[in-house]
Structure formats: structure tokens, C-alpha cells
Design an enzyme around this catalytic site. Structure first.
Site, PDB file in Angstrom:
ATOM      1  N   ASP A   9     -19.823  -4.689  41.265  1.00  0.00           N
ATOM      2  CA  ASP A   9     -20.311  -3.338  41.480  1.00  0.00           C
ATOM      3  C   ASP A   9     -20.056  -2.600  40.162  1.00  0.00           C
ATOM      4  O   ASP A   9     -19.226  -3.031  39.363  1.00  0.00           O
ATOM      5  CB  ASP A   9     -19.545  -2.695  42.638  1.00  0.00           C
ATOM      6  CG  ASP A   9     -20.005  -1.275  42.921  1.00  0.00           C
ATOM      7  OD1 ASP A   9     -21.200  -0.988  42.756  1.00  0.00           O
ATOM      8  OD2 ASP A   9     -19.152  -0.452  43.294  1.00  0.00           O
ATOM      9  N   LEU A  10     -20.753  -1.508  39.934  1.00  0.00           N
ATOM     10  CA  LEU A  10     -20.593  -0.786  38.663  1.00  0.00           C
ATOM     11  C   LEU A  10     -19.599   0.364  38.783  1.00  0.00           C
ATOM     12  O   LEU A  10     -18.544   0.361  38.156  1.00  0.00           O
ATOM     13  CB  LEU A  10     -21.959  -0.273  38.191  1.00  0.00           C
ATOM     14  CG  LEU A  10     -21.981   0.506  36.882  1.00  0.00           C
ATOM     15  CD1 LEU A  10     -21.556  -0.366  35.706  1.00  0.00           C
ATOM     16  CD2 LEU A  10     -23.375   1.076  36.627  1.00  0.00           C
ATOM     17  N   ASP A  11     -19.939   1.338  39.621  1.00  0.00           N
ATOM     18  CA  ASP A  11     -19.109   2.541  39.752  1.00  0.00           C
ATOM     19  C   ASP A  11     -17.757   2.204  40.374  1.00  0.00           C
ATOM     20  O   ASP A  11     -17.701   1.653  41.470  1.00  0.00           O
ATOM     21  CB  ASP A  11     -19.813   3.587  40.626  1.00  0.00           C
ATOM     22  CG  ASP A  11     -21.143   4.033  40.028  1.00  0.00           C
ATOM     23  OD1 ASP A  11     -21.376   3.723  38.853  1.00  0.00           O
ATOM     24  OD2 ASP A  11     -21.924   4.689  40.736  1.00  0.00           O
ATOM     25  N   THR A  17     -17.497   6.239  37.187  1.00  0.00           N
ATOM     26  CA  THR A  17     -18.490   7.320  37.142  1.00  0.00           C
ATOM     27  C   THR A  17     -18.357   8.240  38.354  1.00  0.00           C
ATOM     28  O   THR A  17     -19.092   9.212  38.467  1.00  0.00           O
ATOM     29  CB  THR A  17     -19.924   6.755  37.096  1.00  0.00           C
ATOM     30  OG1 THR A  17     -20.083   5.858  38.192  1.00  0.00           O
ATOM     31  CG2 THR A  17     -20.197   6.026  35.793  1.00  0.00           C
ATOM     32  N   LEU A  44     -18.457   9.856  50.320  1.00  0.00           N
ATOM     33  CA  LEU A  44     -19.690   9.460  49.640  1.00  0.00           C
ATOM     34  C   LEU A  44     -19.578   8.101  48.941  1.00  0.00           C
ATOM     35  O   LEU A  44     -20.559   7.597  48.418  1.00  0.00           O
ATOM     36  CB  LEU A  44     -20.100  10.521  48.595  1.00  0.00           C
ATOM     37  CG  LEU A  44     -20.192  11.981  49.064  1.00  0.00           C
ATOM     38  CD1 LEU A  44     -20.836  12.834  47.982  1.00  0.00           C
ATOM     39  CD2 LEU A  44     -20.971  12.116  50.363  1.00  0.00           C
ATOM     40  N   LYS A  45     -18.375   7.526  48.933  1.00  0.00           N
ATOM     41  CA  LYS A  45     -18.161   6.263  48.212  1.00  0.00           C
ATOM     42  C   LYS A  45     -19.035   5.146  48.755  1.00  0.00           C
ATOM     43  O   LYS A  45     -19.010   4.849  49.942  1.00  0.00           O
ATOM     44  CB  LYS A  45     -16.692   5.852  48.295  1.00  0.00           C
ATOM     45  CG  LYS A  45     -15.910   6.191  47.043  1.00  0.00           C
ATOM     46  CD  LYS A  45     -14.612   5.407  46.990  1.00  0.00           C
ATOM     47  CE  LYS A  45     -13.943   5.571  45.637  1.00  0.00           C
ATOM     48  NZ  LYS A  45     -12.699   4.801  45.564  1.00  0.00           N
ATOM     49  N   SER A  52     -25.754  10.546  50.938  1.00  0.00           N
ATOM     50  CA  SER A  52     -24.710  11.411  50.371  1.00  0.00           C
ATOM     51  C   SER A  52     -25.100  12.879  50.536  1.00  0.00           C
ATOM     52  O   SER A  52     -24.257  13.720  50.867  1.00  0.00           O
ATOM     53  CB  SER A  52     -24.500  11.099  48.888  1.00  0.00           C
ATOM     54  OG  SER A  52     -23.948   9.822  48.712  1.00  0.00           O
ATOM     55  N   LYS A  77     -29.325  17.147  41.755  1.00  0.00           N
ATOM     56  CA  LYS A  77     -27.986  16.557  41.584  1.00  0.00           C
ATOM     57  C   LYS A  77     -28.041  15.411  40.584  1.00  0.00           C
ATOM     58  O   LYS A  77     -27.190  15.277  39.707  1.00  0.00           O
ATOM     59  CB  LYS A  77     -27.466  16.062  42.939  1.00  0.00           C
ATOM     60  CG  LYS A  77     -26.114  15.345  42.870  1.00  0.00           C
ATOM     61  CD  LYS A  77     -26.251  13.835  42.776  1.00  0.00           C
ATOM     62  CE  LYS A  77     -24.949  13.176  42.420  1.00  0.00           C
ATOM     63  NZ  LYS A  77     -25.072  11.717  42.278  1.00  0.00           N
ATOM     64  N   SER A 115     -25.404  -3.126  42.009  1.00  0.00           N
ATOM     65  CA  SER A 115     -25.093  -1.718  42.245  1.00  0.00           C
ATOM     66  C   SER A 115     -26.265  -0.988  42.875  1.00  0.00           C
ATOM     67  O   SER A 115     -27.422  -1.250  42.544  1.00  0.00           O
ATOM     68  CB  SER A 115     -24.745  -1.043  40.909  1.00  0.00           C
ATOM     69  OG  SER A 115     -24.651   0.354  41.049  1.00  0.00           O
ATOM     70  N   ALA A 116     -25.957  -0.041  43.755  1.00  0.00           N
ATOM     71  CA  ALA A 116     -27.003   0.776  44.375  1.00  0.00           C
ATOM     72  C   ALA A 116     -27.485   1.875  43.440  1.00  0.00           C
ATOM     73  O   ALA A 116     -28.497   2.516  43.696  1.00  0.00           O
ATOM     74  CB  ALA A 116     -26.477   1.397  45.668  1.00  0.00           C
ATOM     75  N   LYS A 118     -29.267   3.970  40.700  1.00  0.00           N
ATOM     76  CA  LYS A 118     -30.534   3.886  39.958  1.00  0.00           C
ATOM     77  C   LYS A 118     -30.315   4.197  38.478  1.00  0.00           C
ATOM     78  O   LYS A 118     -31.232   4.092  37.675  1.00  0.00           O
ATOM     79  CB  LYS A 118     -31.537   4.860  40.561  1.00  0.00           C
ATOM     80  CG  LYS A 118     -32.019   4.410  41.936  1.00  0.00           C
ATOM     81  CD  LYS A 118     -33.095   5.312  42.485  1.00  0.00           C
ATOM     82  CE  LYS A 118     -33.713   4.686  43.710  1.00  0.00           C
ATOM     83  NZ  LYS A 118     -33.931   5.594  44.793  1.00  0.00           N
ATOM     84  N   LYS A 146     -25.914  -0.703  50.633  1.00  0.00           N
ATOM     85  CA  LYS A 146     -24.739  -1.320  51.245  1.00  0.00           C
ATOM     86  C   LYS A 146     -24.328  -0.457  52.444  1.00  0.00           C
ATOM     87  O   LYS A 146     -24.487   0.751  52.369  1.00  0.00           O
ATOM     88  CB  LYS A 146     -23.590  -1.375  50.226  1.00  0.00           C
ATOM     89  CG  LYS A 146     -23.918  -2.155  48.952  1.00  0.00           C
ATOM     90  CD  LYS A 146     -22.877  -1.868  47.869  1.00  0.00           C
ATOM     91  CE  LYS A 146     -23.292  -2.472  46.536  1.00  0.00           C
ATOM     92  NZ  LYS A 146     -22.371  -2.113  45.440  1.00  0.00           N
ATOM     93  N   GLU A 170     -15.619  -5.285  44.271  1.00  0.00           N
ATOM     94  CA  GLU A 170     -16.054  -4.035  44.904  1.00  0.00           C
ATOM     95  C   GLU A 170     -14.911  -3.040  45.066  1.00  0.00           C
ATOM     96  O   GLU A 170     -13.770  -3.450  45.258  1.00  0.00           O
ATOM     97  CB  GLU A 170     -16.615  -4.343  46.300  1.00  0.00           C
ATOM     98  CG  GLU A 170     -18.120  -4.387  46.386  1.00  0.00           C
ATOM     99  CD  GLU A 170     -18.799  -3.038  46.224  1.00  0.00           C
ATOM    100  OE1 GLU A 170     -18.117  -2.002  46.229  1.00  0.00           O
ATOM    101  OE2 GLU A 170     -20.022  -3.032  46.082  1.00  0.00           O
ATOM    102  N   ASP A 171     -15.234  -1.757  45.003  1.00  0.00           N
ATOM    103  CA  ASP A 171     -14.198  -0.735  45.217  1.00  0.00           C
ATOM    104  C   ASP A 171     -14.432   0.074  46.489  1.00  0.00           C
ATOM    105  O   ASP A 171     -13.661   0.986  46.774  1.00  0.00           O
ATOM    106  CB  ASP A 171     -14.136   0.219  44.020  1.00  0.00           C
ATOM    107  CG  ASP A 171     -15.293   1.202  43.994  1.00  0.00           C
ATOM    108  OD1 ASP A 171     -16.431   0.781  44.270  1.00  0.00           O
ATOM    109  OD2 ASP A 171     -15.068   2.392  43.717  1.00  0.00           O
TER     110      ASP A 171
END
Length: 215
Positions: A9-11, A17, A44-45, A52, A77, A115-116, A118, A146, A170-171
Site C-alpha cells: 500500500d502507499l499511504d 500522506t 477515513l483510513k 470519505s 478536497k 493503492s486506492a 488516484k 478495499k 498494509e496499514d
């Protein structure tokens, strides 16, 4: 068993981020006339942008039926978020990540991003890691967020490996559920009490060896 591929996963795993997402959501809430706290933000994670927004609106007690208005708010946003991430540098890669990625590469293990977001490509370009990954699956390539396993199954498919030959990092709880649904091993990055369903949990990548991905 050692996996043939690792999907990240990225974030919150490669970079943090989350703070930029929070700043952008908080800014939107302020414009809508209410306060959005860090505790609210926890909800929102690992959740898609539109989901979100729904959570944010429910926190503010705001009901909007017009889908176009919702899309405009989400876009606003995201515009602010992109402004923030365009200031990112390599210094924002989380501790130990590069060293661990290099270990995987030297062992011939394929690496991918799942990652979700964009904005994945923008972030990877800003931190200089875009060309490091064999495959990048992001929010522009999937239709289901996810905990649906689509993002990880697509990554495995493009990597040319079977799902059971993959290990996911994953976090978020939703991401761990997605990896499990895909039939993959999953290592949580963060709080073990929250990520208790992962096969293993680490606080960070600092000092990690290839033994981490042996099951």
C-alpha cells in the site's frame, strides 16, 4: 515459504500522506462550517474518496442529495491535497523503506504498489520511486475499493504470480481484509491492536530483514 512478490500500500506504508489528506479534509469541513478532528479522520483510513466525503458530511450533520455537489466537494478536497503532495520530497519516505525494497530486489522478489489513491503516480514521482516498482495498481485502474481484493488481485496478475505467492504490506484494517480475501499473506505496518488480523505486524521497516517475509 518465501513469497515471489511483495505488494505495498502507499499511504502510511511507503510515505505518510495521511497528514495531507487530513489537512485537505479539515479545510473542506471548515469551509462547510464545522470542525473535523484527527479522531474523526481515523474513520477515513483505507476508505475511498467518495466514502470519505460521506463520513465527513455525517460528522458535520450535513445532508447533500445532489451527487454533482458531492463530486464538486470531493474534487475541491483533492485539488487541495494535490497542492500539498506536490511539495513532497524524498525525505518523506518512511524510515527503512528504501533499504527493505532494495533487499527484496536483490533477492529477486518482485515489488508492486497496490493503492486506492488516484494520486499514486504523482506521489511516487515526487519521492523518486516511480521506476522502482515492477507494477503500479492505483485508483485509476480499479473500480472497487478495499476491503474488496481487486487492487491486490490485479497486482498479482500483472506481476505474473499467483495470489498465494504474494505478501502484502498494509496499514489499514480494510487493506488487511482485502489481502486476506485475495488469499495473500499480509503484514501490518502500525499498531498491532488495530491490525490484529494481519499475519505479522511491524512498527516500521527499520532494521527489517528478509526473514520478515518468511512464513
Amino acid at each position: 515459504m518465501k513469497p515471489k512478490a511483495c505488494i505495498f500500500d502507499l499511504d502510511g506504508v511507503i510515505v505518510d500522506t495521511a497528514k495531507y489528506h487530513y489537512l485537505a479534509w479539515k479545510r473542506l469541513a471548515k469551509e462547510l462550517g464545522f470542525e473535523f478532528t484527527e479522531k474523526d479522520n481515523e474513520r477515513l483510513k483505507g476508505v475511498s474518496r467518495m466514502e470519505s466525503l460521506e463520513i465527513l458530511l455525517s460528522v458535520g450533520g450535513i445532508k447533500i442529495d445532489d451527487e454533482n455537489v458531492k463530486l464538486q466537494l470531493a474534487e475541491k478536497k483533492n485539488k487541495w491535497y494535490v497542492e500539498y503532495i506536490n511539495q513532497m520530497t524524498k525525505d518523506e519516505i518512511l524510515p527503512g523503506v528504501i533499504e527493505f525494497l532494495e533487499l527484496l530486489k536483490s533477492a529477486g522478489i518482485k515489488v508492486a504498489i497496490g493503492s486506492a489513491s488516484k494520486n499514486t503516480i504523482t506521489i511516487l514521482e515526487r519521492i523518486g520511486l516511480k521506476d522502482f516498482f515492477d507494477v503500479i495498481i492505483d485508483g485509476t485502474k480499479i473500480s472497487k475499493a478495499k476491503p474488496d481484493p481487486e487492487v491486490f488481485l490485479k497486482a498479482a496478475e500483472e506481476l505474473g504470480v499467483r495470489p498465494e505467492e504474494c505478501c502484502v504490506f498494509e496499514d489499514a484494517v480494510a487493506g488487511i481484509q482485502a489481502a486476506k480475501s485475495a488469499g495473500m499473506k499480509v503484514i501490518g505496518v502500525g499498531d498491532p491492536t488495530i491490525l490484529k488480523d494481519a499475519d505479522k505486524v511491524i512498527q516500521s521497516f527499520q532494521g527489517q530483514t528478509l526473514g520478515l517475509i518468511e512464513f
